[in-house]
Design a protein around this motif. Structure first.
Motif, short mmCIF file in Angstrom:
data_model
loop_
_atom_site.label_atom_id
_atom_site.label_comp_id
_atom_site.label_asym_id
_atom_site.label_seq_id
_atom_site.Cartn_x
_atom_site.Cartn_y
_atom_site.Cartn_z
N SER A 116 0.72 -1.01 0.54
CA SER A 116 0.16 0.11 -0.08
C SER A 116 0.73 1.00 -0.27
N ASP A 117 1.84 1.63 0.67
CA ASP A 117 3.54 2.46 -0.15
C ASP A 117 3.24 2.63 -1.45
N THR A 118 2.57 4.07 -1.64
CA THR A 118 2.61 4.08 -3.18
C THR A 118 4.13 5.33 -3.35
N LYS A 119 4.17 6.44 -4.71
CA LYS A 119 5.13 7.06 -5.02
C LYS A 119 4.87 8.73 -4.36
N TRP A 120 3.69 8.66 -3.28
CA TRP A 120 3.86 9.35 -2.68
C TRP A 120 4.29 9.78 -1.18
N ALA A 121 4.44 11.01 -0.72
CA ALA A 121 4.64 10.50 0.45
C ALA A 121 3.49 11.35 1.01
N TYR A 122 3.16 10.93 2.30
CA TYR A 122 1.92 11.28 3.37
C TYR A 122 3.02 12.13 4.50
N TRP A 123 2.46 12.32 4.85
CA TRP A 123 1.89 14.05 5.99
C TRP A 123 0.66 12.91 7.25
#
Ligand SMILES: Cc1cc2nc3c(=O)[nH]c(=O)nc-3n(C[C@H](O)[C@H](O)[C@H](O)COP(=O)(O)OP(=O)(O)OC[C@H]3O[C@@H](n4cnc5c(N)ncnc54)[C@H](O)[C@@H]3O)c2cc1C
Length: 397
Positions: free
Chosen positions: A189-196
């Motif tokens: 579920s980790d994508t190429k986006w950063a999450y905050w």
């Protein structure tokens, strides 16, 4: 004419960039690094603004692009993983930069670009310096004493070389936030986006992609200066566990990975403020001289820009005093602009209560909306122009 000899302390980003330009301008350069080998640790860093122009001039932009982390931008999420705001990558200000790279990859690229023409010494450090007006005598921990025309500290925020040069003149100013970085196994579920993610109690968790099939994470939290950075790794892990046990979202996953992780790093986020960056035959560059904090997204770029200008001015002036004066004059307004954190940073990004987080999320929702983006582009476009006018990157021959 005999080549001027320059000793640079520190082989991370500022040191090798400085060495690159100094050797290109005809100096005889030695770089000394305390670690036994190139340090390849660290997370995603950005090459922004004029630093991108400099790596283009160095012929390294494509290599940096090829090593890109592939991060698409930053997404703010709530505890249920719902996206509150999305900020695609852009080349200035907050968020993901066009040239986003792991710190270790950039250090490797810079080292490779210089290792043929620069003398690198690993596993040693300067223990004493004597400025004898016509040269500097340098005593090393391991190697024999040597003399150089100039000595430049590029050895980071905890530089001991700096103390040898400037005593306690440079001040390390804690900005009130601790940050811990670690690498964890990647899941589907980790994508190429950063999450905050903001958790109550002024806590933030970040998750970011890399190009190594792992995931980079960080925990940050507001805190009075508590000396956590001096604790053992086991003690630091315990602090992180205590602080984030009830934080929600992906905290349990990251805290489980923390147990096994070997690259955990906890530090107090600080700026370096120095009234001068040069003295006699000494100078400093990069984080050692003017660390702006990772919160600005400009630490690496500033190191590259500072190193380029320092080398360029030394090439323009036969007298190092004139070169050093020009370096300070050209760079200081830009550094001050970057070190001048916007009002409320880091508190605004670390709201304490659920109400505060709700407010922060509302602002993010508005800021990431299409209309707000169009409006804000008008303003950011204007601001960037002012900044570029101020630094006026010289082209040195
Ligand atoms: C291992 C590591 C991991 C990092 N990870 C991140 C990260 O994840 N995110 C982020 O934003 N920034 C990170 N940074 C900081 C980032 O690299 C800098 O903010 C920025 O790139 C400016 O770099 P610099 O070359 O001025 O200083 P630094 O990158 O701090 O490099 C200083 C260099 O000097 C060496 N050194 C220190 N003392 C001495 C001495 N007495 N003699 C000789 N050499 C010495 C160090 O080993 C290091 O190689 C990291 C730095 C390091 C060293």
């Amino acid at each position: 004419m005999k080549k001027r000899t320059i000793l640079v302390s520190g082989a991370s980003i500022a040191g090798p960039t400085l060495a690159f330009w100094l050797q290109r301008f005809g100096f005889d350069v030695t770089v000394i690094e305390r670690a036994d080998e190139l340090r390849l640790g660290g997370q995603n860093i950005d090459v922004r603004e004029e630093a991108q122009q400099i790596v283009q001039l160095m012929g390294l932009e494509n290599k940096i692009r090829q090593a890109n982390t592939g991060e698409l931008g930053v997404r703010f999420v709530n505890k249920n993983n719902q996206i509150i705001g999305s900020f695609p990558k852009r080349n200035s200000g907050f968020g993901t930069a066009e040239l986003e790279i792991l710190r270790g990859d950039l250090a490797k690229i810079l080292h490779e670009a210089t290792s043929d023409n620069v003398d690198y010494i690993f596993g040693d450090q300067i223990t004493a310096l004597a400025d004898k007006e016509d040269m500097v005598t340098v005593t090393f921990k391991n190697g024999p004493q040597r003399s150089f025309d100039l000595v430049i500290a590029a050895d980071g925020i905890r530089s001991t070389t700096l103390t040898l040069m400037f005593g306690n003149e440079p001040v390390i100013k804690y900005i009130g936030v601790y940050c811990s970085y670690l690498t964890i196994p990647r899941i589907e579920s980790d994508t190429k986006w950063a999450y905050w993610y903001n958790a109550p109690g002024s806590r933030v968790i970040n998750i970011r992609p890399d190009n190594e099939d792992t995931t980079r994470t960080s925990f940050s939290f507001l805190s009075p200066d508590s000396g956590y950075e001096k604790l053992s790794l086991a003690e630091q892990k315990e602090i992180i566990r205590q602080k984030f046990a009830d934080a929600g979202w992906q905290a349990p996953r990251i805290l489980t990975a923390l147990e096994e992780s070997k690259d955990v790093y906890l530090d107090r986020i600080s700026q370096v403020k120095a009234p001068r960056w040069t003295k006699g035959r000494y100078a400093m560059v990069g984080d050692a001289a003017y660390c702006p904090t990772p919160m600005t997204g400009m630490g690496t770029s500033l190191s590259i820009i500072g190193a380029y200008i320092l080398a360029g001015e030394l090439s323009r002036h036969n007298c190092h005093k004139e070169a050093f004066a020009a370096y300070e004059k050209l760079l200081r307004p830009y550094v001050e602009e970057i070190q001048n954190l916007p009002p409320g940073v880091p508190w605004i990004a670390h709201p304490k209560t659920k109400f505060g987080i709700g407010l922060f999320n509302t602002v993010l929702r508005v800021a990431s909306s299409k209309i707000a983006n169009k409006v804000s582009k008008l303003f950011t476009g204007k601001k960037e122009k002012i900044k570029k006018d101020r630094i006026q990157l010289p082209i040195y021959k």
